[in-house]
Motif scaffolding. Sequence first.
Motif, PDB file in Angstrom:
ATOM      1  N   MET A 223       0.811  -1.207   0.000  1.00  0.00           N
ATOM      2  CA  MET A 223       0.000   0.000   0.000  1.00  0.00           C
ATOM      3  C   MET A 223       0.852   1.268   0.000  1.00  0.00           C
ATOM      4  O   MET A 223       0.500   2.268  -0.623  1.00  0.00           O
ATOM      5  CB  MET A 223      -0.944  -0.008   1.198  1.00  0.00           C
ATOM      6  CG  MET A 223      -2.082  -1.011   1.096  1.00  0.00           C
ATOM      7  SD  MET A 223      -3.170  -0.734  -0.354  1.00  0.00           S
ATOM      8  CE  MET A 223      -2.615  -2.020  -1.484  1.00  0.00           C
ATOM      9  N   LYS A 224       1.997   1.237   0.686  1.00  0.00           N
ATOM     10  CA  LYS A 224       2.881   2.408   0.694  1.00  0.00           C
ATOM     11  C   LYS A 224       3.396   2.698  -0.706  1.00  0.00           C
ATOM     12  O   LYS A 224       3.444   3.846  -1.158  1.00  0.00           O
ATOM     13  CB  LYS A 224       4.061   2.177   1.650  1.00  0.00           C
ATOM     14  CG  LYS A 224       3.725   2.395   3.114  1.00  0.00           C
ATOM     15  CD  LYS A 224       4.969   2.255   3.980  1.00  0.00           C
ATOM     16  CE  LYS A 224       4.652   2.548   5.446  1.00  0.00           C
ATOM     17  NZ  LYS A 224       5.858   2.401   6.299  1.00  0.00           N
TER      18      LYS A 224
ATOM     19  N   GLN B 123       0.495   3.929  -2.900  1.00  0.00           N
ATOM     20  CA  GLN B 123       0.149   5.303  -2.548  1.00  0.00           C
ATOM     21  C   GLN B 123       1.127   6.283  -3.190  1.00  0.00           C
ATOM     22  O   GLN B 123       0.726   7.315  -3.736  1.00  0.00           O
ATOM     23  CB  GLN B 123       0.155   5.487  -1.035  1.00  0.00           C
ATOM     24  CG  GLN B 123      -0.222   6.901  -0.602  1.00  0.00           C
ATOM     25  CD  GLN B 123      -0.104   7.121   0.895  1.00  0.00           C
ATOM     26  OE1 GLN B 123       0.095   6.173   1.654  1.00  0.00           O
ATOM     27  NE2 GLN B 123      -0.211   8.354   1.340  1.00  0.00           N
ATOM     28  N   SER B 124       2.416   5.944  -3.148  1.00  0.00           N
ATOM     29  CA  SER B 124       3.420   6.832  -3.741  1.00  0.00           C
ATOM     30  C   SER B 124       3.222   6.957  -5.244  1.00  0.00           C
ATOM     31  O   SER B 124       3.460   8.023  -5.825  1.00  0.00           O
ATOM     32  CB  SER B 124       4.833   6.324  -3.428  1.00  0.00           C
ATOM     33  OG  SER B 124       5.118   5.110  -4.108  1.00  0.00           O
TER      34      SER B 124
ATOM     35  N   PRO C  49      -1.061  13.786  -0.655  1.00  0.00           N
ATOM     36  CA  PRO C  49      -0.732  12.488  -0.026  1.00  0.00           C
ATOM     37  C   PRO C  49      -1.883  11.861   0.745  1.00  0.00           C
ATOM     38  O   PRO C  49      -2.142  10.657   0.608  1.00  0.00           O
ATOM     39  CB  PRO C  49       0.438  12.844   0.898  1.00  0.00           C
ATOM     40  CG  PRO C  49       1.100  14.001   0.232  1.00  0.00           C
ATOM     41  CD  PRO C  49      -0.037  14.804  -0.331  1.00  0.00           C
ATOM     42  N   TRP C  50      -2.590  12.638   1.564  1.00  0.00           N
ATOM     43  CA  TRP C  50      -3.663  12.012   2.337  1.00  0.00           C
ATOM     44  C   TRP C  50      -4.875  11.702   1.471  1.00  0.00           C
ATOM     45  O   TRP C  50      -5.604  10.741   1.732  1.00  0.00           O
ATOM     46  CB  TRP C  50      -4.055  12.860   3.555  1.00  0.00           C
ATOM     47  CG  TRP C  50      -4.796  14.142   3.307  1.00  0.00           C
ATOM     48  CD1 TRP C  50      -4.288  15.394   3.285  1.00  0.00           C
ATOM     49  CD2 TRP C  50      -6.210  14.283   3.094  1.00  0.00           C
ATOM     50  NE1 TRP C  50      -5.274  16.322   3.055  1.00  0.00           N
ATOM     51  CE2 TRP C  50      -6.472  15.668   2.936  1.00  0.00           C
ATOM     52  CE3 TRP C  50      -7.276  13.395   3.018  1.00  0.00           C
ATOM     53  CZ2 TRP C  50      -7.749  16.178   2.694  1.00  0.00           C
ATOM     54  CZ3 TRP C  50      -8.547  13.900   2.778  1.00  0.00           C
ATOM     55  CH2 TRP C  50      -8.782  15.275   2.621  1.00  0.00           C
TER      56      TRP C  50
ATOM     57  N   ILE D 188       0.236   9.220  -5.811  1.00  0.00           N
ATOM     58  CA  ILE D 188       0.671  10.594  -5.512  1.00  0.00           C
ATOM     59  C   ILE D 188       1.384  11.200  -6.714  1.00  0.00           C
ATOM     60  O   ILE D 188       1.135  12.361  -7.080  1.00  0.00           O
ATOM     61  CB  ILE D 188       1.579  10.624  -4.269  1.00  0.00           C
ATOM     62  CG1 ILE D 188       0.752  10.363  -3.008  1.00  0.00           C
ATOM     63  CG2 ILE D 188       2.301  11.971  -4.149  1.00  0.00           C
ATOM     64  CD1 ILE D 188       1.587  10.184  -1.755  1.00  0.00           C
TER      65      ILE D 188
ATOM     66  N   ALA E  58      -4.640  10.631  -1.623  1.00  0.00           N
ATOM     67  CA  ALA E  58      -4.239   9.367  -2.258  1.00  0.00           C
ATOM     68  C   ALA E  58      -4.426   8.200  -1.299  1.00  0.00           C
ATOM     69  O   ALA E  58      -4.886   7.119  -1.698  1.00  0.00           O
ATOM     70  CB  ALA E  58      -2.773   9.455  -2.708  1.00  0.00           C
ATOM     71  N   GLU E  59      -4.078   8.400  -0.036  1.00  0.00           N
ATOM     72  CA  GLU E  59      -4.215   7.344   0.970  1.00  0.00           C
ATOM     73  C   GLU E  59      -5.681   6.955   1.162  1.00  0.00           C
ATOM     74  O   GLU E  59      -6.028   5.765   1.157  1.00  0.00           O
ATOM     75  CB  GLU E  59      -3.624   7.806   2.293  1.00  0.00           C
ATOM     76  CG  GLU E  59      -3.668   6.759   3.382  1.00  0.00           C
ATOM     77  CD  GLU E  59      -3.042   7.231   4.675  1.00  0.00           C
ATOM     78  OE1 GLU E  59      -2.827   6.393   5.568  1.00  0.00           O
ATOM     79  OE2 GLU E  59      -2.757   8.451   4.800  1.00  0.00           O
ATOM     80  N   ILE E  60      -6.555   7.953   1.329  1.00  0.00           N
ATOM     81  CA  ILE E  60      -7.986   7.693   1.508  1.00  0.00           C
ATOM     82  C   ILE E  60      -8.581   7.042   0.264  1.00  0.00           C
ATOM     83  O   ILE E  60      -9.401   6.118   0.343  1.00  0.00           O
ATOM     84  CB  ILE E  60      -8.733   9.002   1.826  1.00  0.00           C
ATOM     85  CG1 ILE E  60      -8.245   9.584   3.148  1.00  0.00           C
ATOM     86  CG2 ILE E  60     -10.241   8.762   1.880  1.00  0.00           C
ATOM     87  CD1 ILE E  60      -8.435   8.675   4.342  1.00  0.00           C
TER      88      ILE E  60
ATOM     89  N   LEU F 242      -7.074   5.111  -1.999  1.00  0.00           N
ATOM     90  CA  LEU F 242      -6.677   3.701  -2.074  1.00  0.00           C
ATOM     91  C   LEU F 242      -7.431   2.858  -1.051  1.00  0.00           C
ATOM     92  O   LEU F 242      -7.877   1.751  -1.360  1.00  0.00           O
ATOM     93  CB  LEU F 242      -5.170   3.572  -1.843  1.00  0.00           C
ATOM     94  CG  LEU F 242      -4.262   3.807  -3.048  1.00  0.00           C
ATOM     95  CD1 LEU F 242      -2.811   3.746  -2.619  1.00  0.00           C
ATOM     96  CD2 LEU F 242      -4.525   2.789  -4.137  1.00  0.00           C
ATOM     97  N   ALA F 243      -7.563   3.381   0.160  1.00  0.00           N
ATOM     98  CA  ALA F 243      -8.270   2.648   1.210  1.00  0.00           C
ATOM     99  C   ALA F 243      -9.726   2.418   0.816  1.00  0.00           C
ATOM    100  O   ALA F 243     -10.289   1.340   1.064  1.00  0.00           O
ATOM    101  CB  ALA F 243      -8.194   3.414   2.524  1.00  0.00           C
TER     102      ALA F 243
END
Length: 205
Positions: A134-135, A138-139, A163-164, A142, A166-168, A170-171
């Motif tokens: 996931m890291k 996410q990158s 960044p956040w 981004i 992209a994180e949300i 993907l989740a």
Amino acid sequence: MLLQNEISRKMAQSKDEIIREEIILQAQKLFKQFGLKKTTMDEIAAACGKAKSTLYHYFKNKEEVFDGVVQMEMVNLRKYVKNRVEEHKNMQDKIMTYVKVFHKEVINKANLYRIMIGNNITELKAQKHFVEMMKFEQSYIIRIMEDGYDSGEYVSVERKDIPWIAEIFLAAFYGVVMYNVETYGFYDEEKMTKTVELIVPRTFC
């Protein structure tokens, strides 16, 4: 003499790499069919046609072999996804392609799918690989978003918020995929495509 030693060293290194890759490829088939817990080093050795002692020369245990299989599958997956994404020019098309292709390919790869759902893998190992996966993803998202921001295509947010987001993002899609699989017992590609085409344009405008 020094040159000859260097050539011999490189030849030996190349031979080691070939053997290691052969072990990983044979183990990949066994892990795909039986999973990590039910596969033994004896079975991997037999599939490779090698003594078990040879396996232990390259890997400490079957968990380390599994790590090698996962790394190989992730590298191949990322190359494939990147090539599909780079077929498009605008950010929205890249992100839609990424989501559809990445999740479809993960579902189709038994070892990576087991990581996503933690099935037949120790909880700690599944978590470790999942977090790493996931890291990296996410990158990658981004980078796509930042390129869209820099080109003026994606201006509805501040750059520092990418960044956040992209994180949300993907989740959220991970949740959609897992919900569909656990509810219906299979990956519904058509439903996923409709979901992506509904959500992405509204999120990245």
